[in-house]
Design an enzyme around this catalytic site. Structure first.
Site, PDB file in Angstrom:
ATOM      1  N   ASP A 172       7.233 -12.489   5.414  1.00 51.65           N
ATOM      2  CA  ASP A 172       7.207 -11.280   4.604  1.00 51.65           C
ATOM      3  C   ASP A 172       8.005 -10.226   5.383  1.00 51.65           C
ATOM      4  OD1 ASP A 172       6.823  -9.339   2.724  1.00 51.65           O
ATOM      5  OD2 ASP A 172       4.667  -9.634   2.541  1.00 51.65           O
TER       6      ASP A 172
HETATM    7  C1  BGC Z   1       5.981  -7.530   0.090  1.00 52.33           C
HETATM    8  C2  BGC Z   1       6.596  -8.802  -0.482  1.00 52.33           C
HETATM    9  C3  BGC Z   1       7.996  -8.523  -0.927  1.00 52.33           C
HETATM   10  C4  BGC Z   1       8.793  -7.993   0.249  1.00 52.33           C
HETATM   11  C5  BGC Z   1      10.235  -7.683  -0.070  1.00 52.33           C
HETATM   12  C6  BGC Z   1       6.865  -6.903   1.136  1.00 52.33           C
HETATM   13  O1  BGC Z   1       6.398  -5.650   1.489  1.00 52.33           O
HETATM   14  O2  BGC Z   1       4.717  -7.823   0.629  1.00 52.33           O
HETATM   15  O3  BGC Z   1       5.814  -9.287  -1.528  1.00 52.33           O
HETATM   16  O4  BGC Z   1       8.561  -9.690  -1.475  1.00 52.33           O
HETATM   17  O5  BGC Z   1       8.199  -6.785   0.700  1.00 52.33           O
HETATM   18  O6  BGC Z   1      10.324  -6.603  -0.899  1.00 52.33           O
END
Ligand code: BGC
Length: 735
Positions: A255
């Site tokens: 993530d």
């Molecule tokens: C979120 C993800 C997301 C990623 C990219 C993160 O903060 O938890 O679900 O895909 O950001 O935007």
């Protein structure tokens, strides 16, 4: 011309190195053998906010990632979260995943996946960051709307067709957030301490199905820790379970900012590091172009050079990234995708409508308005656009139809549709430089808003309250959790006041998570609607007018109150700080008793149960039987039941099968969903529904033996139309 020649050279290089026509694995090995150490390492980390490295020397393109999961995110600046303000990236906004789960319709999940995959491919994205399948452990989780309900079987069945649909376009589905990432409070600093039985029975099955049945090409590691190791490099989770037990051959993507440690990142199964907050000062500004400082960049190179990190691990990562590139942007099948097509909007409308759940109806619905009549809509959600906001799933869509406009369209020439706001909720109309263009400023006092709504109600033939939650802080939003399940902004009092003056009040709750409805007995109809995307308003109008007969079923329990649920202590939620431990500690003491497994086992009454939803027609179930009264290991039994549409309009019912183990050696839930079928029937028509019951449906996870255990004894196969309406109880012996 020069550009064209360059492109030809790049393509020729890429084909020369991969050897067109070879098998995927041959291409991967062939390419891997030509890479330098630095080139391999470059594959394993970000090179911009949403792309990770390729091999420019060989013409192998970088991987482009995008959110996900409800539409293709607007482009952002190279190094920043900030929207790039392109004018050609307004997408189709599809319904939120909880809305999809509420359809209980595998075919609609396939349609969703195919459609969003086409949008991703058109926008030249290789990895779609979604779908999300974290189980609804608490209704407070701010990201509930991005997930597929509280039951592992439902989430598993619904996620598989979505993935296949996405990947049929040469786009990798990146299933998130692996794993036990069930809250937003302190999501980057809390250890979810969960035992193996609970993991294998509740929190892992949807991911396992995504990998083994859906064939997912990517998985996103979550921010939190499982048993005190960060999940983006959790050895047990990634190496033992995902890549070991399940045989996952795709990429693990961190993530954004979830990778936290040089050693673990190198050794524990993370393949691509994204979004790391290298310089905390820069992160505040949203900028970070220090990609060489990533754990899997220069620090990794140093470790590899001096022997602290293993070359086999590096080759494994590089192999997986190359495999993903060959599966997506370098796939030999040519995919072009399509963007904001009429078919995509139509798919969104159908999915949104088929997931709307009719919770109560004493005859108020479908609407029956006299010619020239007057319909009053009360509530902010009749007007407020909802595709903008909520965190990383926020979208910039080509259009969003609000309920007010959709109902005006539906009743054009027949009735007037007017709107009173009734309360002020969230007045923001922008997110990350995407603006809805609405003006939600309000000068009236709360008292005046109430008085205006009540006054307008007196002259209306029909009043429809359309409220609920929205995508702002402490509601359905990434980064914060809700504080309670009570409706915010004084809506309960407003609904009660309307109920006093309206003889026929319809309440529509728009949310992505459960809310309490203390006024339920005082209103005439209740509809659970969702963030339905671009076509949200149309979908709701379709159901209210009867153009679509509602057939959605709740993918989660609607409790009367938060306190009725299984999370009773701080250590269960939101976690505690313990002496000597660096991270917040949270204990899943409730074990497998999550959602309806808790309520049904403890006999706690709920407002509306999991699996529940009404229709404008009626169904009769009869003749339930099993093909045998006992089952042996390795064998199957089938259950059949007849269902008949006994009403006067066509409609769909979801027949659900649950199992109960009468005398297990461990404490088991009173019922567990193990089968469902959605069936559409014309009035008077019947169908025979059959389910396969396999030994694994009756087993529990024996943590000591680390395997599923089928115990001899008496079981019950329960069939009906919700977790609390299971009139057929068929005994089954395990011998
Ligand atoms: C979120 C993800 C997301 C990623 C990219 C993160 O903060 O938890 O679900 O895909 O950001 O935007």
């Amino acid at each position: 011309m020069k550009k064209f020649l360059n492109l030809c050279i790049i393509i020729a290089l890429a084909y020369a190195c991969c050897g067109k026509g070879n098998s995927l694995e041959e291409k991967v090995e062939n390419t891997l053998s030509q890479l330098t150490l630095e080139e391999k390492v470059a594959l394993t980390h970000a090179q911009s906010k949403f792309s990770s490295g390729g091999v420019p020397r060989l013409g192998i393109p970088e991987l482009w990632h995008t959110d996900g999961p409800h539409g293709i995110r607007p482009e952002v600046l190279w190094d920043e979260w900030v929207q790039a303000k392109w004018t050609n990236d307004s997408c189709t906004a599809f319904p939120c995943l909880e809305n999809l789960a509420a359809t209980w319709d595998r075919e609609l999940s396939a349609l969703y996946g195919k459609s969003i995959g086409e949008e991703a491919r058109y926008r030249k994205k290789d990895v779609l960051l979604g779908p999300g399948v974290n189980i609804g452990r608490t209704p407070l989780n701010g990201r509930t709307f991005e997930y597929m309900g509280e039951d592992p079987f439902l989430a598993s069945e619904m996620v598989v067709p979505y993935i296949k649909g996405v990947q049929s376009n040469g786009v990798a589905a990146c299933v998130k957030h692996f794993a036990v990432n069930n809250q937003e409070v302190r999501r980057t600093g809390t250890s979810s301490n969960v035992d193996d039985r609970t993991m294998y029975e509740i929190y892992l099955p949807a991911f396992k199905a995504a990998v083994q049945e859906g064939g997912a090409w990517a998985i996103m590691g979550s921010y939190n820790l499982w048993n005190n190791q960060f999940n983006c490099h959790n050895e047990r989770l990634l190496k033992d379970i995902l890549k070991g037990e399940w045989g996952f051959d795709g990429i693990v993507v961190s993530d954004w900012g979830g990778c936290r440690d040089d050693d673990e990142a190198a050794a524990n199964g993370l393949d691509i590091e994204m979004g790391t907050w290298v310089d905390p000062d820069l992160e505040v500004e949203g900028a970070s172009n220090l990609y060489n400082l990533y754990h899997l960049a220069n620090p990794y190179l140093e470790r590899l050079r001096d022997g602290r990190a293993s070359m086999e691990d590096l080759d494994d990562k590089a192999r997986r990234v190359l495999r993903t590139i060959y599966r997506t942007s370098m796939s030999e099948e040519k995919h072009f995708g399509s963007f904001t097509s009429p078919e995509h909007f139509a798919a969104g409308r159908k999915i949104a409508a088929d997931g709307i759940v009719l919770l109560k109806n004493d005859g108020a619905l479908p609407l029956n308005i006299p010619q020239g009549g007057r319909i009053l809509l009360v509530g902010e959600n009749a007007y407020k656009m909802m595709t903008v906001g909520g965190g990383s799933s926020s979208l910039k869509t080509k259009h969003e139809i609000i309920p007010l406009d959709a109902l005006r369209e539906a009743f054009a020439g027949k009735a007037d549709v007017i709107w009173e706001r009734g309360y002020v909720g969230d007045t923001t109309t922008d997110y990350n430089l995407v603006v809805t263009g609405q003006d939600l400023s309000e000068s009236r006092s709360p008292e005046q808003l109430l008085a205006d709504a009540l006054a307008a109600a007196k002259d209306a033939d029909q009043v429809i309250f359309i409220g609920g939650l929205n995508k702002s802080k402490n509601q359905d939003k990434e980064g914060t959790d809700r504080l309670d399940i009570v409706l915010p902004y004084g809506q309960d009092a407003l609904i009660e006041a309307l109920a006093e003056v309206c003889p026929n009040l319809v309440v529509v709750n728009i949310s992505g998570s459960p809310v309490a409805m203390p006024w339920a007995s005082k209103v005439n109809a209740i509809v659970q609607s969702w963030y339905g995307g671009s076509e949200s308003g149309h979908a709701l109008a379709d159901v209210l007018t009867g153009a679509v007969n509602p057939s959605g079923k709740l993918p989660f329990t609607m409790p009367f109150a938060l306190a009725d649920g299984p999370l009773k202590t701080q250590r269960q939620y939101p976690g505690i700080k313990e002496e000597g431990k660096q991270w917040w500690q949270e204990y899943y003491d409730e074990g497998v008793f999550v959602g309806y497994r808790w309520y049904s086992s403890k006999g706690i009454p709920v407002q509306y149960p999991f699996g529940y939803g009404l229709s404008y027609t009626t169904f009769e179930l009869s003749g339930a039987k099993l093909s045998a009264s006992s089952i042996k290991a390795g064998k199957e039994v089938s259950a059949t039941i007849m269902v008949k549409n006994t009403g006067s309009v066509a409609g769909a019912e979801v027949i659900q099968l649950y199992v109960n183990d009468e005398d297990a050696s461990v404490e088991r839930p009173a019922r567990e969903l193990k089968g469902f079928q959605k069936v559409f029937l014309e009035p008077g028509a019947s169908a025979k529904i059959s389910f396969k019951i396999k030994p694994e449906h009756l087993s529990f996870f024996d943590a000591d033996a680390h395997s599923w255990k089928l115990e001899p004894g008496d079981f019950h196969i329960l069939i009906g139309t919700s977790s609390e309406n299971l009139p057929f109880d068929l005994p089954l012996k395990v011998s």
